[in-house]
Enzyme design. Structure first.
Site, PDB file in Angstrom:
ATOM      1  N   GLY A 226       1.251  -0.789   0.199  1.00  0.00           N
ATOM      2  CA  GLY A 226       0.397  -0.115   0.091  1.00  0.00           C
ATOM      3  C   GLY A 226       0.908   1.080  -0.265  1.00  0.00           C
ATOM      4  O   GLY A 226       1.828   1.297  -0.399  1.00  0.00           O
ATOM      5  N   SER A 227       0.207   2.240   0.506  1.00  0.00           N
ATOM      6  CA  SER A 227       1.073   3.772   0.640  1.00  0.00           C
ATOM      7  C   SER A 227       2.196   3.660   1.446  1.00  0.00           C
ATOM      8  O   SER A 227       2.094   3.253   2.105  1.00  0.00           O
ATOM      9  CB  SER A 227      -0.114   4.418   0.217  1.00  0.00           C
ATOM     10  OG  SER A 227      -0.496   4.951   1.550  1.00  0.00           O
ATOM     11  N   THR A 230       0.726   5.099   5.026  1.00  0.00           N
ATOM     12  CA  THR A 230      -0.393   3.392   5.293  1.00  0.00           C
ATOM     13  C   THR A 230       1.677   2.724   5.853  1.00  0.00           C
ATOM     14  O   THR A 230       0.947   1.931   7.132  1.00  0.00           O
ATOM     15  CB  THR A 230      -0.975   3.037   4.950  1.00  0.00           C
ATOM     16  OG1 THR A 230      -1.932   4.289   4.447  1.00  0.00           O
ATOM     17  CG2 THR A 230      -1.887   1.971   5.242  1.00  0.00           C
ATOM     18  N   GLY A 231       1.959   2.167   5.240  1.00  0.00           N
ATOM     19  CA  GLY A 231       2.870   1.360   5.295  1.00  0.00           C
ATOM     20  C   GLY A 231       3.202   1.752   6.742  1.00  0.00           C
ATOM     21  O   GLY A 231       3.870   0.802   7.763  1.00  0.00           O
ATOM     22  N   GLU A 248       5.407  -3.358   1.119  1.00  0.00           N
ATOM     23  CA  GLU A 248       5.693  -2.533  -0.284  1.00  0.00           C
ATOM     24  C   GLU A 248       4.862  -1.592  -0.681  1.00  0.00           C
ATOM     25  O   GLU A 248       3.831  -2.117  -0.218  1.00  0.00           O
ATOM     26  CB  GLU A 248       5.055  -4.715  -1.178  1.00  0.00           C
ATOM     27  CG  GLU A 248       5.986  -4.221  -2.468  1.00  0.00           C
ATOM     28  CD  GLU A 248       4.983  -3.621  -3.737  1.00  0.00           C
ATOM     29  OE1 GLU A 248       5.732  -2.321  -4.095  1.00  0.00           O
ATOM     30  OE2 GLU A 248       4.196  -4.237  -4.090  1.00  0.00           O
TER      31      GLU A 248
END
Length: 481
Positions: A226-227, A230-231, A248
């Site tokens: 994801g982004s 958010t990661g 990732e």
């Protein structure tokens, strides 16, 4: 014979090989029409607790299942997915928006990945073997893994996490994106007839479900795509229980085009990849650096190719390349980037705009002509069909510009001079670097990001090892009388 799925029915989440309904349901939107799709469950905390309980219980037997038996089941599962591929492809186009041909490509890849994964075994490695002792590195499974799946490529990236988790002896809980829950729920439904209860479960939920997963003490590992923002939250949340994670995250890939290329041969691929899936893939060429000697010729040819070959429309229309933006939130973000064209005074080689009168989230492709390096369109990943092209003259300078950002997922160099191209490629800070190509991936080749584009690797034996612990095993051969 694999059972056929019904894409219009979603009786519940898949927990312990049973459908479990929830008091609350929700639906996503068809991005091509703006119309609601089917109702799906919204998982509660107790649903996650139940799934984790069953996953931990089944881990004991699943982790002891021989590799050959796990392989047979994964191959049987791939066959069952293939038997339902037509329905899955249509469902993917409805919920994600991508052209049907690209949905077919994604399913093709997912099947190839599953069948390759079924052959890949993480074996013990001998570190030392003498008359006195043998020392091994062994790789036991972690336990319960969670696969948090993005909305842009949900079938491949979902099964790309499930396959390695299962083949290394873990049990897995898959969480689809709230924007694209349908195919992932159906993949879980197909799995019910293949795997033992508790081995492969799927929970659809709202924005609360992700944090519940990352904080849950009964989950041992999280694989998240994801982004970047958010990661970072995922990593912080996982740290509370010191659970393992693989991230990732976003990319802003540079493609460097040298002055000796054959434009007619490389331009179609570069241009098509720049707009593939409406630019909603993290490993596409997002910043295209073109040598100043061929810049004008390349730019004009790219504009002409885009006008004639990059069609925008609904995913079920013929010859469409650019489908709708997947959701309203992303649509607004992309529109904001397009609004910078006038606000920042960017020169356009090809104007792009929101499609007037369209019911869905459609944006026409845009090409920004040599914007300043500090421009938002260069620095930020737009995740839409808008791409900047920039001039360069010095190899050292363009490498420095390509490496300047905090992202480092992919990059490419295009040149007839392979010695020069490889020398440049080896200086690029990215997890995947290609010469005369871009966005090549394979199930046996690890990929991941440098810098803020991620932690850890997916796929390949190296990716498989992220689903295991490393254990040193010392075997002394002397006996004690």
């Amino acid at each position: 014979m694999a059972s056929k799925i019904n894409i219009e029915t979603y009786p519940g989440n898949i927990i312990n090989n049973e459908f479990v309904s929830t008091p609350t349901t929700r639906h996503s939107i068809d991005p091509a029409t703006g119309k609601p799709l089917y109702e799906v469950p919204v998982a509660r905390k107790e649903d996650l607790d139940a799934a984790v309980k069953h996953a931990r219980a089944s881990f004991k037997s699943w982790s002891a299942t021989p590799f050959e038996d796990r392989s047979k089941l994964l191959l049987a599962y791939a066959d069952a997915v293939e038997a339902n591929r037509t329905d899955l492809e249509r469902l993917q186009t409805m919920e994600q928006g991508k052209p049907l041909s690209l949905a077919q490509t994604e399913v093709n890849m997912a099947l190839t990945w599953l069948r390759q994964f079924a052959t890949m075994e993480v074996k013990s490695e001998i570190i030392e073997d003498t008359a006195e002792r043998t020392i091994y590195s062994t790789f036991p499974p972690l336990g319960v893994c969670a696969a948090i799946v993005p909305w842009n490529w949900p079938i491949l990236l979902g099964l790309g996490k499930v396959g390695p988790a299962l083949m290394t002896g873990n049990t897995v809980i898959m969480k689809p994106s709230p924007y694209t829950p349908y195919c992932n729920l159906k993949l879980g439904e197909i799995a019910m007839s293949i795997f033992p209860p508790g081995v492969f479960q799927v929970l659809s939920g709202d924005d609360s479900l992700g944090p519940w997963i990352t904080e849950h003490p009964g989950i041992d590992m999280v694989s998240f795509t994801g982004s970047i923002p958010t990661g970072k939250r995922v990593a912080a949340s996982c740290a509370k229980t010191l659970k393992r994670y693989v991230l990732e995250l976003g990319g802003n890939d540079a493609a460097i085009v040298c002055d000796d290329v054959d434009i007619s041969k490389c331009l179609p691929k570069i241009t098509t990849l720049a707009f593939l899936n409406s630019g909603q893939i993290c490993m596409l060429p997002k910043r295209i650096y073109i040598h100043e000697k061929i810049y004008d010729q390349f730019r004009d040819a790219m504009v002409e190719f885009t006008k004639n070959n990059i069609k925008t429309g609904g995913g079920f229309e013929a010859d469409v390349v650019v489908g709708p933006i997947q959701n309203s939130m992303q649509f607004d973000l992309v529109k904001d980037m397009y609004s910078q064209i006038d606000k920042a005074g960017w020169k356009t080689a090809l104007d792009g705009k929101a499609r007037d009168g369209a019911e869905g989230y459609f944006m026409e492709p845009a090409i920004i002509d040599n914007p300043p390096e500090a421009s938002r369109i260069v620095v930020e990943e737009p995740f839409g069909p808008i791409v900047p092209i920039m001039k360069w003259s010095s190899d050292d300078d363009v490498i420095e510009r390509a490496n300047a950002l905090e992202t480092g997922l992919g990059a490419s160099v295009w040149s007839k001079d392979l010695v020069r191209a490889e020398k440049m490629a080896r200086q690029l800070s990215a997890g995947s670097v290609w010469v005369n190509s871009h966005f090549d991936v394979a199930p046996n080749v690890p990929f991941g990001g440098h810098k803020e584009s991620g932690i850890g690797m997916e796929w390949g034996i190296e990716g498989f090892k992220h689903y295991t612990n490393t254990r040193s095993l010392w075997v002394w051969k002397k006996t004690f009388d």
